[in-house]
Write a protein that holds these residues in place. Structure first.
Motif, PDB file in Angstrom:
ATOM      1  N   SER B  41      35.608  34.992  46.437  1.00  0.00           N
ATOM      2  CA  SER B  41      36.014  36.391  46.243  1.00  0.00           C
ATOM      3  C   SER B  41      37.505  36.597  46.059  1.00  0.00           C
ATOM      4  CB  SER B  41      35.566  37.225  47.446  1.00  0.00           C
ATOM      5  OG  SER B  41      34.265  36.868  47.807  1.00  0.00           O
ATOM      6  N   THR B  43      41.257  36.424  43.816  1.00  0.00           N
ATOM      7  CA  THR B  43      41.704  36.621  42.432  1.00  0.00           C
ATOM      8  C   THR B  43      41.615  35.297  41.677  1.00  0.00           C
ATOM      9  OG1 THR B  43      43.273  38.279  43.234  1.00  0.00           O
ATOM     10  CG2 THR B  43      43.620  37.454  40.998  1.00  0.00           C
ATOM     11  N   ASP B  45      39.471  33.066  41.843  1.00  0.00           N
ATOM     12  CA  ASP B  45      38.106  32.778  41.399  1.00  0.00           C
ATOM     13  C   ASP B  45      37.785  33.415  40.064  1.00  0.00           C
ATOM     14  OD1 ASP B  45      37.603  32.882  44.733  1.00  0.00           O
ATOM     15  OD2 ASP B  45      36.665  31.247  43.610  1.00  0.00           O
ATOM     16  N   VAL B  46      38.506  34.466  39.722  1.00  0.00           N
ATOM     17  CA  VAL B  46      38.261  35.136  38.443  1.00  0.00           C
ATOM     18  C   VAL B  46      38.932  34.357  37.310  1.00  0.00           C
ATOM     19  CG1 VAL B  46      38.572  37.280  37.152  1.00  0.00           C
ATOM     20  CG2 VAL B  46      38.127  37.356  39.614  1.00  0.00           C
ATOM     21  N   GLN B 202      40.011  41.424  32.802  1.00  0.00           N
ATOM     22  CA  GLN B 202      38.550  41.337  32.831  1.00  0.00           C
ATOM     23  C   GLN B 202      38.159  40.105  32.031  1.00  0.00           C
ATOM     24  OE1 GLN B 202      36.366  44.989  32.558  1.00  0.00           O
ATOM     25  NE2 GLN B 202      34.690  44.058  31.397  1.00  0.00           N
ATOM     26  N   LYS B 205      32.057  35.246  32.072  1.00  0.00           N
ATOM     27  CA  LYS B 205      31.767  33.830  32.288  1.00  0.00           C
ATOM     28  C   LYS B 205      30.371  33.606  31.724  1.00  0.00           C
ATOM     29  CE  LYS B 205      35.375  33.074  35.272  1.00  0.00           C
ATOM     30  NZ  LYS B 205      35.787  32.875  36.657  1.00  0.00           N
ATOM     31  N   THR B 232      34.839  30.569  30.209  1.00  0.00           N
ATOM     32  CA  THR B 232      35.496  31.852  30.480  1.00  0.00           C
ATOM     33  C   THR B 232      35.953  32.464  29.171  1.00  0.00           C
ATOM     34  OG1 THR B 232      36.294  31.036  32.614  1.00  0.00           O
ATOM     35  CG2 THR B 232      37.388  32.984  31.715  1.00  0.00           C
ATOM     36  N   PRO B 246      34.151  46.263  36.618  1.00  0.00           N
ATOM     37  CA  PRO B 246      34.020  45.835  35.220  1.00  0.00           C
ATOM     38  C   PRO B 246      33.762  47.026  34.314  1.00  0.00           C
ATOM     39  CG  PRO B 246      32.608  44.514  36.654  1.00  0.00           C
ATOM     40  CD  PRO B 246      33.151  45.628  37.483  1.00  0.00           C
ATOM     41  N   LYS B 272      28.336  36.783  32.904  1.00  0.00           N
ATOM     42  CA  LYS B 272      28.766  37.368  34.181  1.00  0.00           C
ATOM     43  C   LYS B 272      30.124  38.002  33.921  1.00  0.00           C
ATOM     44  CE  LYS B 272      29.633  34.443  37.495  1.00  0.00           C
ATOM     45  NZ  LYS B 272      29.681  33.556  38.677  1.00  0.00           N
ATOM     46  N   GLN B 274      33.708  39.575  35.412  1.00  0.00           N
ATOM     47  CA  GLN B 274      34.564  39.593  36.602  1.00  0.00           C
ATOM     48  C   GLN B 274      35.883  40.277  36.289  1.00  0.00           C
ATOM     49  OE1 GLN B 274      34.475  35.250  37.348  1.00  0.00           O
ATOM     50  NE2 GLN B 274      33.623  35.751  39.336  1.00  0.00           N
ATOM     51  N   VAL B 275      36.505  40.812  37.338  1.00  0.00           N
ATOM     52  CA  VAL B 275      37.807  41.464  37.194  1.00  0.00           C
ATOM     53  C   VAL B 275      38.754  40.926  38.247  1.00  0.00           C
ATOM     54  CG1 VAL B 275      39.053  43.659  37.266  1.00  0.00           C
ATOM     55  CG2 VAL B 275      36.735  43.576  36.330  1.00  0.00           C
ATOM     56  N   GLY B 276      39.994  40.654  37.843  1.00  0.00           N
ATOM     57  CA  GLY B 276      41.016  40.229  38.794  1.00  0.00           C
ATOM     58  C   GLY B 276      42.317  40.954  38.499  1.00  0.00           C
TER      59      GLY B 276
END
Lengths: 347, 341
Positions: B41, B43, B45-46, B202, B205, B232, B246, B272, B274-276
């Motif tokens: 969880s 940043t 990881d994104v 954004q 994956k 990615t 997202p 998938k 994701q946002v970081g």
């Protein structure tokens, strides 16, 4: 005009498709059938990793070099198409490693971005002091053969699961032309002292962090008799052995150990990679590809065979160039039988 | 004096690598990692974890180069070892393509990555909208594997990890002598750093295991980075946006841009989103401070604000942060021995 294609590996299926595409529109009554004792996923082409790369030594004839090039360019034109994934076609980059400097290969300008390795890159591969980097193509048999099969079936080609014992058998069934793509077992249809098996064994592992092919070359060992690692879309293929004259299709524990140990030395992280499958196959090795017409019999009863076998360890690499050459030979047969006007330049 | 008690706040790539450097340099310390979030969880990881640096405006180039070189060298050794797959570190080759020829043709990192060169005409044909390109081989750190691997190594060294939201660094002063602030974007609230701002990214994956090469548009907005278990696809760089949700139209836009660079992605599965929030700053805040209140003291080392360069610079900045921790330890020992006089 009835055509029987013997063999359903990459050579047979691509030759069938090329003949259909090039000559089909010109000969409305063209009927094609494929006969084989093994179909995908059990052909030699299915076991191969599918990397486009000719042999590195300047051994091949000029026409083989051309056929390799034609195949690459044909595939490169399709790698950006929506069908690429179905075909099992994608770009891959990687390394060829040597223990001493070697001349550049004939195909250096065919592949993309060919260059020599920098010292920093060679640090990755202790024991190798020279090498190349380039981007080439993968064409995975287990996707490509079904893709070819589908295209052939859509055009009405019939498939027969049958072991053919002689050309005569096919002529007796009404074939006018036989396209002989029987690979390593072509000698059973017509003795060929130049053809022999080059037995290979591969270990297929789950190693999705491997993004490059790595092919080593040991001068004394001969082609494919030193370790290689080729990343596929699903599994990574570890090889290599190339045992001339060995007809065994059984996996050998000794070869397994040699491949495993040498590949793990190249890429230590492979030790943790789970093994998914092991496979042995027979490369149809010949000093040169047999691609030629042969007329059998005389007069009105004469029949034609177009041979297309002996592609060694570069079947996928050379297949399309050969398929087009087969289609040209077929076109000249059609012309001789006055089934066709003057040969169109596109053949 | 008793072994110094050190807390690292933050468990992303910067926090964990800093903790590792501190643990290696000062094994006598009692070290703990405190974070509100651990992998998967963070940043980090994104992010794709690609070692392709951005040029931060406020840090001298030679310093950025030094940090990148340290990081690259460190990861290169891991990629070449038996631990590569567990650590999620692997080499990847590909192309950076430009619609118009960039001003500086040789980025500062061109001699650190492998095989850097200009793309040939034949290679550029694959990218009809682009006129210039660079080909090279670099490293990718896949997360969660890389973070999990660092956590495993920390635990093996006896480092404790606690899930804990730290509201204010001062709250740690009674339990720890030294705090290392690797809170990333969290530092905005944690220490009230107004110079730190989010740059929202954004990404998608996707499952597309036939993609073996990376492609990046030189504008930094569109990229395709093949990892171990997913590819990615990116991305966005939205300054001052704090939204972690997202955005579906952004997803479509990213997918469309990536498909025009790599048409085979149309067949990609299992998307998938994701946002970081990239913790952006003119320069990385790498400095130490002494906080005191009443008779109590807390030595603080800051190591945050890596923006887009977290992975590219992490090891280099972690080592520098560890050096600052060393200075704090020396200062503690100094005042401890002076107190005895």
């Amino acid at each position: 005009m009835r055509v029987a294609v013997a063999g359903a590996g990459v050579a047979g299926l691509s030759a069938a498709l090329c003949v259909l595409e090039q000559c089909g529109p010109l000969v409305p009554a063209l009927e094609l059938a494929v006969y084989a004792d093994r179909f995908t996923p059990r052909t030699t082409s299915d076991g191969a990793a599918g990397l486009w790369q000719p042999y590195v030594q300047h051994g091949g004839s000029a026409r083989e070099t051309l056929w390799n090039k034609e195949t690459f360019e044909h595939l490169l034109g399709r790698v950006g198409s929506p069908e690429a994934e179905d075909m099992g076609l994608f770009l891959v980059s990687g390394y060829n490693l040597f223990k001493q400097p070697v001349p550049d290969p004939s195909w250096k300008d065919v592949v993309l971005g060919f260059r020599h390795l920098a010292p920093q890159e060679l640090e990755l591969f202790p024991g190798y002091s020279y090498g190349w980097f380039n981007t080439a193509l993968m064409l995975e048999g287990r996707s490509y053969l079904p893709w070819l099969t589908k295209r052939l079936m859509q055009r009405g080609v019939k498939f027969f699961h049958k072991k053919i014992d002689s050309f005569q058998e096919l002529f007796a069934q009404g074939a006018d032309v036989v396209i002989n793509c029987t690979g390593v077992r072509a000698g059973a249809l017509q003795p060929d002292a130049a053809l022999q098996p080059g037995r290979g064994q591969v270990i297929k592992v789950r190693a999705p962090w491997v993004k490059h092919f790595i092919i080593t070359h040991h001068p004394e060992a001969g082609i494919y008799n030193s370790p290689y690692i080729i990343p596929g879309s699903d599994v990574t293929v570890l090889g290599g052995v190339n045992q001339l004259g060995n007809w065994s299709e059984e996996n050998s524990a000794q070869d397994h150990r040699a491949i495993w140990e040498s590949c793990c030395r190249l890429l230590p992280a492979l030790q943790k990679a789970p093994i998914v499958q092991e496979w042995s196959g027979l490369r149809p090795v010949r000093p040169s590809v047999r691609l030629e017409r042969e007329t059998i019999g005389h007069g009105p009863a004469r029949s034609e065979v177009i041979h297309n076998y002996g592609h060694g360890g570069f079947g996928i690499t050379i297949h399309w160039g050969c398929a087009m050459a087969v289609a040209r030979l077929f076109g000249s047969i059609l012309q001789e039988r006055q089934l066709l006007g003057p040969l169109r330049s596109r053949i | 004096m008793a072994a110094p008690k050190v807390a690292v706040v933050g468990a992303g790539v910067v926090g964990l690598s800093t903790a590792l450097c501190v643990a290696d340099a000062f094994p006598a310390c009692a070290l703990a990692v405190l974070a509100e979030r651990f992998t998967p969880s963070t940043t980090s990881d994104v992010a794709a974890g690609m070692l392709i640096p951005h040029t931060a405006p406020g840090t001298p180039i030679h310093v950025q180069k030094q940090w990148f070189k340290e990081t690259f060298t460190y990861l290169f050794a891991i990629s070449n070892s038996a631990e590569a797959s567990e650590a999620g570190v692997h080499l990847v080759s590909g192309w950076q393509v430009f619609k118009s020829t960039p001003g500086e043709e040789l980025p500062f990192w061109s001699d650190i990555v492998l095989g850097f060169r200009t793309m040939s005409e034949a290679e550029l044909q694959k990218f009809p909208q682009h006129r210039y390109g660079q080909a090279f081989t670099t490293l990718k750190c896949d997360c969660p594997p890389y973070l999990l691997w660092m956590e495993k190594r920390l635990k093996a060294k006896g480092v404790q990890m606690y899930t804990r939201k730290v509201e204010n660094l001062w709250e740690l002063h009674s339990e720890y002598n030294i705090v290392v602030n690797c809170a990333g974007i969290g530092a905005h609230q944690l220490v009230g750093d107004q110079q730190l701002f989010p740059v929202r990214g954004q990404v998608l994956k996707v499952h597309a295991p036939w993609v073996k090469n990376f492609v990046r548009d030189g504008d930094g907005l569109t990229y395709i980075y093949p990892g171990i278990s997913s590819v990615t696809l990116g991305g966005t760089r939205e300054k001052e946006s704090w939204s972690l949700s997202p955005d579906p139209s952004t997803t479509k836009d990213i997918f469309g841009r990536c498909c025009s660079l790599e048409p085979s992605l149309q067949a990609a599965q299992e998307v998938k989103v994701q946002v970081g929030l990239r913790p952006s700053r003119a320069n990385v805040r790498l400095q130490r401070e002494v906080w005191s209140q009443g008779g109590a003291k807390l030595l603080v080392v800051h190591n945050y604000g890596h923006g887009s360069g977290g992975f590219s610079m992490h090891r280099g900045t972690a080592k520098e942060a560890a050096q600052l921790v060393g200075e704090c330890i020396a200062a503690l020992q100094d005042s401890s021995s002076r107190a005895k006089l």
